[in-house]
Scaffold this motif. Structure first.
Motif: not given
Length: 390
Positions: A29-39, A68-82
């Motif tokens: 999994i590419p080591n990239v994350i991005a904070p995101d919305l639940e929906d 930073e706890n209880n945060i929503i993230y995109r992880v990997g390839n999905l995160a690179t698109k933000t």
């Protein structure tokens, strides 16, 4: 008795590589994350479960180990698109970054919902792991492995899958039966001398004094192996890896050609792929960017070679230096050319770039299996002594 599953995970700067169970499951999994919305919005949400899971990792992470706890993230390839994706910064410590833990928990959760070792009940999977992982030598020498291990042990870490194919709504509670944190340089040595069945190979290396230069994204470690152990006093870590150079290439491509690359992973692909290496598409035309990649990578290779020269000078009886890690795959041709031109050290690269990239994860797997086998033997001996006493 709770069943504990083996996990061997290398959270590299470029990507996470993991081996699970009896090597029946691998994750990259590419080591990239991005904070995101639940929906998060998805085109064709009805077909979500037909999509690739690894391309659509969307999770909420709850853990007392996180700043930073209880945060929503995109992880990997999905995160690179933000536009707000995050990669580890040069100078940061792997053991102290939330991102390292988020990547680790995401990988374990993905494995947990994909194996028959754990049962799912009411959408919740309780998963217990025996983990082998590692940190750069510099961080281990500073004692940061102790704090990193204690963060993982003794707590429950929860991953909730949100808009993720096949796993939407599932929760995984992760516990650790044991966590072993190994110095990365020693792990590379173990991989050189031991096969997957823990049998010794390359016997000629066992009693040699060797160097292992591990070039990562954020740091470079040079381990000095003598008497089958890392010489702690001689081993050195440097705050220099390939990340800054990859960012420089990305920036120069943007300013010169107006092309925005999603992440450093895209730069690595341009540099290392088999076909159309050093080429990008500009307005639909195939364009050579070798002039950009060449001068930036050559400068980095010179610095890495200087590290080798300085360490070898202080360890003159070393017989060979092995270059490992994702950065070595990127810089291989440049370092070889410099060595041929200058000192002519006895150096070795892994021609199979995949082997070099997976070396740490494979080594952690061997080390954690060895630990488990020894623990089981010790337990059986203890049982025999107890039964005799009765």
């Amino acid at each position: 008795m709770v069943k504990s599953r083996i996990a061997a995970v290398d959270v590299g700067n470029d990507a996470l590589k993991g081996n699970f169970g009896k090597l029946e499951n691998e994750l990259y999994i590419p080591n990239v994350i991005a904070p995101d919305l639940e929906d998060r919005p998805v085109i064709g949400i009805e077909e979500l479960d037909q999509k690739d899971v690894l391309e659509n990792i969307h999770i909420r992470v709850h853990s007392p180990a996180l700043d930073e706890n209880n945060i929503i993230y995109r992880v990997g390839n999905l995160a690179t698109k933000t536009s707000n994706s995050e990669e580890l910064d040069p100078g940061s410590s792997k053991s102290e970054e939330d991102q390292t833990l988020i990547m680790l928990f995401a990988a374990l959760a993905l494995d947990a919902v994909s194996t028959d070792d754990f049962m799912e009940k009411n959408g919740v999977t309780d998963a217990t792991y025996t983990l082998g992982t590692g940190l750069p030598l510099r961080e281990v020498k500073e004692g940061k492995d102790v704090g990193y291990r204690s963060q993982l042990l003794g707590s429950v870490h929860q991953v909730e899958f949100l808009v993720t194919p096949k796993h939407q709504g599932k929760k995984v509670n992760i516990k650790f039966d044991e966590v072993k944190v190994y110095p990365e340089g020693f792990a590379a040595y173990v991989n050189l001398i031991m096969d997957n069945d823990l049998k010794v190979i390359n016997k000629e290396l066992i009693d040699k004094q060797i160097l292992i230069q591990d070039i990562g994204g954020l740091s470079t470690d040079i381990a000095v192996i003598r008497n089958r152990n890392v010489d702690d006093d001689k081993a050195q870590g440097f705050n220099l890896g390939v990340s800054e150079s990859l960012e420089a290439i990305r920036e120069e491509i943007r300013s010169k050609h107006g092309v925005e690359l999603d992440s450093r992973r895209d730069v690595v692909d341009i540099i290392t792929r088999k076909n159309d290496r050093h080429h990008i598409m500009v307005k639909g035309s195939r364009t050579n960017v070798h002039d950009i990649t060449d001068h930036i990578l050559l400068e980095l290779a010179k610095k890495e070679y200087r590290f080798l020269r300085n360490v070898w000078a202080k360890n003159s009886q070393s017989e060979i230096c092995y270059f490992v890690g994702g950065g070595s795959a990127v810089l291989k041709d440049y370092i070889k050319a410099l060595n041929n031109k200058l000192d002519g050290y006895n150096i070795e690269f892994f021609e199979d770039e995949n082997e070099s990239i997976w070396m740490m994860a494979n080594a952690y797997y061997k080390l954690i299996c060895d630990f488990i086998q020894k623990a089981e033997k010790g337990s059986k001996k203890e049982e025999k002594v107890t039964s005799k006493a009765k």
